[in-house]
Motif scaffolding. Structure first.
Motif, PDB file in Angstrom:
ATOM      1  N   ARG A  48      -9.972 -12.566 -31.164  1.00  0.00           N
ATOM      2  CA  ARG A  48      -8.925 -13.470 -30.692  1.00  0.00           C
ATOM      3  C   ARG A  48      -7.625 -13.230 -31.462  1.00  0.00           C
ATOM      4  O   ARG A  48      -6.547 -13.173 -30.872  1.00  0.00           O
ATOM      5  CB  ARG A  48      -9.381 -14.919 -30.863  1.00  0.00           C
ATOM      6  CG  ARG A  48      -8.354 -15.936 -30.369  1.00  0.00           C
ATOM      7  CD  ARG A  48      -8.897 -17.344 -30.456  1.00  0.00           C
ATOM      8  NE  ARG A  48     -10.065 -17.522 -29.588  1.00  0.00           N
ATOM      9  CZ  ARG A  48     -10.743 -18.660 -29.475  1.00  0.00           C
ATOM     10  NH1 ARG A  48     -10.388 -19.721 -30.192  1.00  0.00           N
ATOM     11  NH2 ARG A  48     -11.778 -18.737 -28.659  1.00  0.00           N
ATOM     12  N   ALA A  49      -7.726 -13.082 -32.788  1.00  0.00           N
ATOM     13  CA  ALA A  49      -6.533 -12.831 -33.604  1.00  0.00           C
ATOM     14  C   ALA A  49      -5.926 -11.476 -33.259  1.00  0.00           C
ATOM     15  O   ALA A  49      -4.699 -11.323 -33.189  1.00  0.00           O
ATOM     16  CB  ALA A  49      -6.887 -12.891 -35.084  1.00  0.00           C
ATOM     17  N   ALA A  50      -6.788 -10.482 -33.034  1.00  0.00           N
ATOM     18  CA  ALA A  50      -6.297  -9.150 -32.680  1.00  0.00           C
ATOM     19  C   ALA A  50      -5.563  -9.197 -31.343  1.00  0.00           C
ATOM     20  O   ALA A  50      -4.496  -8.590 -31.183  1.00  0.00           O
ATOM     21  CB  ALA A  50      -7.459  -8.166 -32.617  1.00  0.00           C
ATOM     22  N   ARG A  51      -6.124  -9.928 -30.383  1.00  0.00           N
ATOM     23  CA  ARG A  51      -5.485 -10.025 -29.066  1.00  0.00           C
ATOM     24  C   ARG A  51      -4.125 -10.704 -29.168  1.00  0.00           C
ATOM     25  O   ARG A  51      -3.144 -10.266 -28.545  1.00  0.00           O
ATOM     26  CB  ARG A  51      -6.403 -10.782 -28.109  1.00  0.00           C
ATOM     27  CG  ARG A  51      -5.856 -10.821 -26.682  1.00  0.00           C
ATOM     28  CD  ARG A  51      -6.882 -11.377 -25.708  1.00  0.00           C
ATOM     29  NE  ARG A  51      -7.259 -12.739 -26.028  1.00  0.00           N
ATOM     30  CZ  ARG A  51      -8.487 -13.126 -26.371  1.00  0.00           C
ATOM     31  NH1 ARG A  51      -9.471 -12.236 -26.471  1.00  0.00           N
ATOM     32  NH2 ARG A  51      -8.750 -14.393 -26.644  1.00  0.00           N
ATOM     33  N   ALA A  52      -4.031 -11.753 -29.978  1.00  0.00           N
ATOM     34  CA  ALA A  52      -2.750 -12.450 -30.152  1.00  0.00           C
ATOM     35  C   ALA A  52      -1.706 -11.522 -30.766  1.00  0.00           C
ATOM     36  O   ALA A  52      -0.534 -11.527 -30.382  1.00  0.00           O
ATOM     37  CB  ALA A  52      -2.946 -13.682 -31.029  1.00  0.00           C
ATOM     38  N   MET A  53      -2.156 -10.704 -31.712  1.00  0.00           N
ATOM     39  CA  MET A  53      -1.247  -9.747 -32.358  1.00  0.00           C
ATOM     40  C   MET A  53      -0.743  -8.723 -31.347  1.00  0.00           C
ATOM     41  O   MET A  53       0.443  -8.370 -31.322  1.00  0.00           O
ATOM     42  CB  MET A  53      -1.993  -9.061 -33.505  1.00  0.00           C
ATOM     43  CG  MET A  53      -1.123  -8.274 -34.456  1.00  0.00           C
ATOM     44  SD  MET A  53      -2.096  -7.697 -35.879  1.00  0.00           S
ATOM     45  CE  MET A  53      -2.405  -9.263 -36.700  1.00  0.00           C
ATOM     46  N   LEU A  54      -1.637  -8.255 -30.489  1.00  0.00           N
ATOM     47  CA  LEU A  54      -1.260  -7.264 -29.485  1.00  0.00           C
ATOM     48  C   LEU A  54      -0.377  -7.872 -28.398  1.00  0.00           C
ATOM     49  O   LEU A  54       0.516  -7.196 -27.876  1.00  0.00           O
ATOM     50  CB  LEU A  54      -2.517  -6.643 -28.880  1.00  0.00           C
ATOM     51  CG  LEU A  54      -3.333  -5.788 -29.867  1.00  0.00           C
ATOM     52  CD1 LEU A  54      -4.684  -5.423 -29.274  1.00  0.00           C
ATOM     53  CD2 LEU A  54      -2.564  -4.536 -30.264  1.00  0.00           C
ATOM     54  N   GLU A  55      -0.612  -9.125 -28.062  1.00  0.00           N
ATOM     55  CA  GLU A  55       0.260  -9.796 -27.084  1.00  0.00           C
ATOM     56  C   GLU A  55       1.675  -9.899 -27.632  1.00  0.00           C
ATOM     57  O   GLU A  55       2.654  -9.728 -26.884  1.00  0.00           O
ATOM     58  CB  GLU A  55      -0.302 -11.176 -26.757  1.00  0.00           C
ATOM     59  CG  GLU A  55      -1.536 -11.121 -25.859  1.00  0.00           C
ATOM     60  CD  GLU A  55      -2.204 -12.472 -25.685  1.00  0.00           C
ATOM     61  OE1 GLU A  55      -2.981 -12.629 -24.732  1.00  0.00           O
ATOM     62  OE2 GLU A  55      -1.958 -13.378 -26.520  1.00  0.00           O
ATOM     63  N   ARG A  56       1.785 -10.154 -28.932  1.00  0.00           N
ATOM     64  CA  ARG A  56       3.122 -10.202 -29.538  1.00  0.00           C
ATOM     65  C   ARG A  56       3.759  -8.814 -29.532  1.00  0.00           C
ATOM     66  O   ARG A  56       4.967  -8.677 -29.280  1.00  0.00           O
ATOM     67  CB  ARG A  56       3.021 -10.731 -30.962  1.00  0.00           C
ATOM     68  CG  ARG A  56       4.349 -10.707 -31.712  1.00  0.00           C
ATOM     69  CD  ARG A  56       4.354 -11.610 -32.914  1.00  0.00           C
ATOM     70  NE  ARG A  56       5.580 -11.479 -33.653  1.00  0.00           N
ATOM     71  CZ  ARG A  56       6.763 -11.955 -33.287  1.00  0.00           C
ATOM     72  NH1 ARG A  56       6.860 -12.598 -32.130  1.00  0.00           N
ATOM     73  NH2 ARG A  56       7.830 -11.794 -34.030  1.00  0.00           N
TER      74      ARG A  56
END
Length: 534
Positions: free
Chosen positions: A434-442
């Motif tokens: 989840r944290a990785a996905r949020a980072m990639l969305e940014r």
């Protein structure tokens, strides 16, 4: 005085370079054997042999503009000044001389002190793309008899573009040369805010050293540079000095503009009047190297002063040229010596890390980047931490890599490259999805057109079980980067999971064309039996 806006720098100089084209010519060579040998040598990058062949062909047909234009370009690349001037004279007589031949004629006239020929060359330049150089060059001729008038004329140069900037820089040097150092330095600082324009500042420092003003020179460029005796100004100031300085300044701009043949002309003109002009040699090496002429490019670097202010830059250029020429082992040897030496700095260590990473020696690359970080101290950039962390991750040392990648993101929270690397690496190594996905969305929000970042976010969605959401992003990434093996492989995986088997195999086939090593083996297995076969 407010600084003049550099509105006509790299783009303008690149456009100027494109106007110096080879003219359309009608006559052909008669000495076909010599001409064919020269063309073959030209194609092989054998500049000296090409120049010799064209010289022989031109001797047999001395009025041939077709031979002359090729002889002119080959002579400039090879450094055959005699042939360049002879060929330029043929082209001028035929009325088809490229505009840059006037610059070579001017350099020859300046060297022999022929003011009449110099004025004639300047007249030819006035209406051409190099016309912005005419006012400062005329001022240096005037300086020999009327220093005050030369400076005053330059300060009245109209406009606010490239011509005025070069004129004001020349005016600053002329003021310093005539003892008005404060006025000249004020103009120079306005023209070079933030310490830009090292070549210009070094020229001013040379003039100050010649006048015994070493403290002022040291403040301008540093005591280790301005204090060298070889940097003192020549006994006579005038067109030769001014032309060499203008060519060095133009070289600085042209290098970033990647101006091709014009860079060779500028460098050769500078070296004709000042054989020790190291900025010109650097430009010559860079331009020749960009054209694939590695031997003469490396030869140009051989003559850069080993103890001068450009020695470190020449060494860096040599490493780059050897690497570009496919001589990675030689480049590595020089880079290792530089990085390991007592004078080695953070840039030397970083350059070594880049070469080691290119050679697949990721563990050693990580060590080199660590050395660069240590040497940089508090000034160490996010990019260095990203490079060290990336090298460790590729070396299979994820636990050591992760804190360094986190540090890169901490230092540069808005850098999509850092966000993408850490986010994707966490996906690959079982981190918090989840944290990785949020980072990639940014990262995608910051750089929405990057194929690799789109692929990373799509892969995060796919691994999270949302193939439908991943697909449009993956298709965008593959369309933008059709020759990327990993992106096409991922696209195939997404298609397969959605039951679109034909499209999946098509994507894997596209990936297989460019894949190498383990990637190639893995993709081949998928083509044979689907994702579960690898």
């Amino acid at each position: 005085m407010a600084p003049i806006t550099r509105t006509c720098s790299h783009l303008a100089l690149a456009l100027i370079a494109t106007t110096l084209a080879t003219p359309a010519l009608a006559d052909g060579p008669r000495d076909l054997a010599a001409y064919v040998r020269a063309r073959a040598a030209d194609a092989d990058g054998a500049d000296a042999a090409a120049a010799a062949g064209y010289a022989q062909a031109l001797a047999s047909q001395p009025d041939s503009a077709v031979i002359a234009i090729r002889a002119y370009r080959a002579a400039l690349e090879a450094g055959d000044e005699t042939l360049a001037l002879r060929a330029a004279a043929v082209l001028e007589k035929a009325g088809v001389a490229p505009a840059d031949t006037a610059l070579i004629a001017l350099a020859a006239a300046a060297r022999r002190g022929d003011r009449v020929a110099a004025q004639a060359a300047l007249t030819r330049m006035t209406a051409g793309p190099l016309g912005f150089l005419v006012a400062p060059l005329r001022a240096w001729i005037t300086y020999e008899s009327d220093p005050e008038g030369a400076s005053a004329a330059l300060m009245k140069t109209p406009g606010d573009g490239l011509g005025r900037r070069y004129a004001l820089e020349a005016a600053a040097l002329i003021d310093i040369a005539r003892g008005r150092s404060e006025a000249g330095l004020a103009v120079l600082r306005a023209q070079s805010p933030g310490g830009q324009g090292f070549d210009l500042r070094l020229a001013a420092a040379r003039l100050l050293v010649a006048q015994g003003k070493r403290t002022a020179a040291d403040e301008l460029v540093g005591s280790d540079v301005a204090g060298a005796g070889s940097d003192a100004a020549p006994a006579k100031l005038g067109l030769s000095f001014g032309l060499a300085r203008l060519m060095a300044r133009l070289a600085e701009d042209l290098e970033a503009a990647r101006a091709g043949p014009l860079g060779v002309v500028v460098a050769r003109a500078a070296l004709m009047v000042e054989p020790g002009n190291d900025p010109a040699r650097l430009l010559l090496a860079q331009t020749l190297g960009a054209q694939g002429a590695f031997a003469p490019a490396l030869a140009a670097l051989d003559r850069v002063a080993g103890d001068g202010p450009y020695a470190a830059e020449a060494r860096a250029r040599r490493i780059d040229l050897l690497d570009d020429a496919g001589r990675l082992d030689e480049a590595l040897a020089i880079a290792m010596a530089a990085a390991g030496g007592a004078q080695g700095d953070a840039e030397d260590a970083q350059r070594l890390g880049d070469l080691l990473a290119k050679a697949g020696r990721e563990g050693e690359a990580a060590d080199a980047y660590a050395r660069a970080i240590t040497r940089a101290g508090r000034a160490a950039s996010w990019a260095l931490y990203l490079q060290q962390g990336g090298a460790l991750e590729r070396a299979g040392r994820w636990r050591e890599a992760e804190p360094l990648l986190e540090r890169a993101v901490e230092l540069a929270p808005d850098q999509p490259i850092a966000l993408n690397y850490l986010g994707y690496a966490r996906l690959e190594h079982g981190g918090d999805m989840r944290a990785a996905r949020a980072m990639l969305e940014r990262a995608v929000a910051l750089k929405p057109d990057s194929p690799s970042i789109l692929d990373s976010l799509a892969w995060a969605y796919f691994l999270g079980g949302d193939a439908a959401r991943a697909l449009p992003l993956m298709e965008r990434a593959a369309m933008a980067s059709p020759d990327n093996a990993i992106i096409n492989e991922h696209l195939g995986d997404v298609y397969w999971s959605l039951g679109r088997r034909f499209e999946a195999r098509y994507a894997w086939q596209a990936a297989a064309i460019v894949a190498e090593g383990r990637d190639s083996t893995r993709i081949a297995a998928k083509l044979d039996g689907g994702p579960g076969a690898n």
